[in-house]
Design an enzyme around this catalytic site. Structure first.
Site, PDB file in Angstrom:
ATOM      1  N   ASP A 113       7.136  17.481   7.887  1.00 55.39           N
ATOM      2  CA  ASP A 113       7.795  18.289   8.907  1.00 55.39           C
ATOM      3  C   ASP A 113       6.904  18.542  10.125  1.00 55.39           C
ATOM      4  OD1 ASP A 113      10.202  19.756   9.667  1.00 55.39           O
ATOM      5  OD2 ASP A 113       8.871  21.495   9.667  1.00 55.39           O
ATOM      6  N   HIS A 121      17.262  10.458   5.955  1.00 54.68           N
ATOM      7  CA  HIS A 121      17.210   9.829   7.284  1.00 54.68           C
ATOM      8  C   HIS A 121      17.284   8.303   7.203  1.00 54.68           C
ATOM      9  CE1 HIS A 121      15.166  13.506   9.417  1.00 54.68           C
ATOM     10  NE2 HIS A 121      16.363  13.765   8.942  1.00 54.68           N
ATOM     11  N   TRP A 141      23.094  22.440  15.841  1.00 58.72           N
ATOM     12  CA  TRP A 141      23.918  23.527  16.410  1.00 58.72           C
ATOM     13  C   TRP A 141      23.203  24.217  17.572  1.00 58.72           C
ATOM     14  CZ3 TRP A 141      28.783  25.548  15.760  1.00 58.72           C
ATOM     15  CH2 TRP A 141      29.000  26.856  16.181  1.00 58.72           C
ATOM     16  N   ARG A 142      21.916  24.521  17.356  1.00 62.14           N
ATOM     17  CA  ARG A 142      21.184  25.319  18.355  1.00 62.14           C
ATOM     18  C   ARG A 142      20.733  24.479  19.549  1.00 62.14           C
ATOM     19  NH1 ARG A 142      16.464  26.380  16.688  1.00 62.14           N
ATOM     20  NH2 ARG A 142      16.515  25.413  14.639  1.00 62.14           N
ATOM     21  N   ARG A 147      12.876  22.582   4.095  1.00 66.01           N
ATOM     22  CA  ARG A 147      11.463  22.162   4.130  1.00 66.01           C
ATOM     23  C   ARG A 147      10.711  22.547   2.852  1.00 66.01           C
ATOM     24  NH1 ARG A 147      13.793  23.170   8.498  1.00 66.01           N
ATOM     25  NH2 ARG A 147      13.415  22.078  10.469  1.00 66.01           N
ATOM     26  N   THR A 173       6.062  21.490  21.560  1.00 61.67           N
ATOM     27  CA  THR A 173       7.340  22.193  21.737  1.00 61.67           C
ATOM     28  C   THR A 173       7.349  23.053  23.004  1.00 61.67           C
ATOM     29  OG1 THR A 173       6.515  23.952  20.306  1.00 61.67           O
ATOM     30  CG2 THR A 173       7.881  22.276  19.269  1.00 61.67           C
ATOM     31  N   LYS A 224      13.216  13.403  13.420  1.00 64.62           N
ATOM     32  CA  LYS A 224      11.941  13.058  12.810  1.00 64.62           C
ATOM     33  C   LYS A 224      11.856  13.690  11.437  1.00 64.62           C
ATOM     34  CE  LYS A 224      10.142  16.502  12.616  1.00 64.62           C
ATOM     35  NZ  LYS A 224      10.517  17.820  11.994  1.00 64.62           N
ATOM     36  N   ARG A 230      28.903  17.799   5.159  1.00 66.68           N
ATOM     37  CA  ARG A 230      29.405  17.862   3.775  1.00 66.68           C
ATOM     38  C   ARG A 230      30.615  18.770   3.668  1.00 66.68           C
ATOM     39  NH1 ARG A 230      24.305  19.552   0.240  1.00 66.68           N
ATOM     40  NH2 ARG A 230      24.251  21.159   1.857  1.00 66.68           N
TER      41      ARG A 230
END
Ligand SMILES: NC(=O)c1ccc[n+]([C@@H]2O[C@H](COP(=O)([O-])OP(=O)(O)OC[C@H]3O[C@@H](n4cnc5c(N)ncnc54)[C@H](OP(=O)(O)O)[C@@H]3O)[C@@H](O)[C@H]2O)c1
Length: 361
Positions: free
Chosen positions: A205, A107, A46-47, A193, A283, A125, A67
């Site tokens: 993560d 995944h 979404w972000r 997480r 990041t 990932k 879902r």
């Protein structure tokens, strides 16, 4: 500290983003964008990723599945695409590729389902939760001649090409060690997480970032010599950890990861002639101008690099790979697949060797 500024020549590592569909086709005609279906109505989708798919000239968002039909519809309304049930998404013939942002435990399974349905896959990932699962899905992608990539966005930032160029120029001399870290503050208690059954834990993560950077920079054949983890007393979930690695040529590596720290995202390479540090390695925001710092015995240089949008580059690179075809035989795609498996091999080794320390958490 004495400082100079300059820009080392980048090492080309990805088919030119401007060869991606929707950018500039050689004959001047606009190639069709890669049509995505998104599996998972996740916060990250979404972000970050779905707005980028909608904006990237080489990609188009056709449908979203989750879902909850209501949540999928909310996504569809925002992005102007269709809402779909999860199984039905894979059967749509107006979709070329599936973007998967489910919890890590799902995944491998959903990447395999999408590949079986004849779709290219961009999966968040980590690609899977074990090396065996990663190998199986990679073999399936090869068998089906489909593109399979993890959305490890940092790999697409050209700052790492600049690092590789400095190494290749001999500025560091013989490489002796690598240190990489990705840590950040605790997350809300209900976050996926923190759920062991969904592939939670800091290793899967956050630890995969410095492990993948070690694979990228030190090459194949890394082995884990030892590891320690801080695990939650109640259920053994890993909250943070460290591991020691070694390369076949004798370069040593130390990686640190966790979600119980102040924010840190960096790596350094230490050679016989100089030490090179990359901050915000994993990041960097799209507008961030990276500064590489090279420190020699009596001299220091800073290289200020142009800002780059690593998410847009990840999507454009994926779209270019789909447009190029022949993923199974492409050495470039083979490297993506091999490095994904190599990283999961290291994850397995860290798990096997980790000495846990139980803490309240
Ligand atoms: N590349 C990056 O930089 C980056 C950054 C952040 C996250 N990620 C990855 O993105 C993925 C999503 O992370 P997030 O933080 O966005 O998490 P999130 O918001 O909790 O999203 C998880 C998604 O999985 C679904 N889900 C949860 N439990 C499920 C279950 N038991 N069975 C089926 N579906 C389930 C959720 O469905 P509902 O909507 O129905 O609850 C939601 O769509 C993760 O794989 C994460 O590693 C990548």
């Amino acid at each position: 500290m004495p400082a100079q500024r300059g820009t080392p020549a980048p090492r080309p590592s990805e088919p030119a983003a401007d060869s991606a569909p929707g950018r500039a086709a050689a004959d001047g005609a606009e190639e069709k964008p890669v049509r995505f279906g998104a599996l998972g109505t996740s916060s990250f989708g979404w972000r970050r990723v779905l707005p980028a798919i909608a904006l990237c000239p080489g990609t188009e968002l056709v449908a979203v599945a989750g879902r909850s039909p209501e949540r999928a519809q909310r996504f569809a309304d925002r992005f102007g695409c269709a809402a779909s049930a999860t199984e039905a998404l894979l059967e749509r013939d107006d979709i070329d590729a599936v973007y998967i942002s489910l919890p890590p435990s799902l995944h491998g399974e959903w990447a395999a389902r999408a590949l079986h349905a004849g779709k290219h896959v961009l999966v968040e990932k980590p690609i899977a939760t074990t090396a065996a699962e990663a190998r199986a899905v990679v073999a399936l992608a090869e068998d089906r001649d489909l593109v399979l990539r993890e959305n490890f966005m940092f790999l697409h930032h050209p700052q790492h090409d600049a690092v590789a160029a400095l190494i290749a120029e001999g500025r560091l001399g013989g490489l002796r060690s690598f240190r990489g870290a990705f840590c950040f503050p605790p997350l809300p208690a209900q976050d996926i997480r923190y759920v062991p059954g969904l592939g939670g834990g800091a290793l899967l993560d956050a630890g995969v970032y410095p492990l993948r950077a070690a694979v990228m920079l030190l090459g194949p054949g890394l082995r884990v010599a030892g590891a320690t983890t801080r695990v939650r007393h109640s259920d053994g979930l890993d909250l943070s950890g460290q591991a020691l690695l070694m390369s076949p040529s004798g370069v040593l590596a130390h990686v640190e990861f966790g979600f119980e720290h102040t924010y840190g995202s960096s790596y350094s390479l230490w050679g016989e002639r100089a030490k090179l540090t990359v901050d915000r390695a994993f990041t960097p925001p799209a507008g961030h101008q990276p500064v590489l710092e090279l420190v020699e015995q009596d001299h220091a240089e800073q290289f200020t690099l142009p800002a780059a949008d690593q998410l847009d580059r990840s999507l454009a690179g994926f779209a270019a790979a789909v447009a190029a075809g022949g993923a199974a035989a492409s050495p470039h795609e083979a490297r993506w697949r091999q490095e994904a498996v190599a990283t999961m091999d290291l994850v397995d080794q860290v798990r096997a060797r980790a000495v846990p320390v139980a803490v309240e958490g």
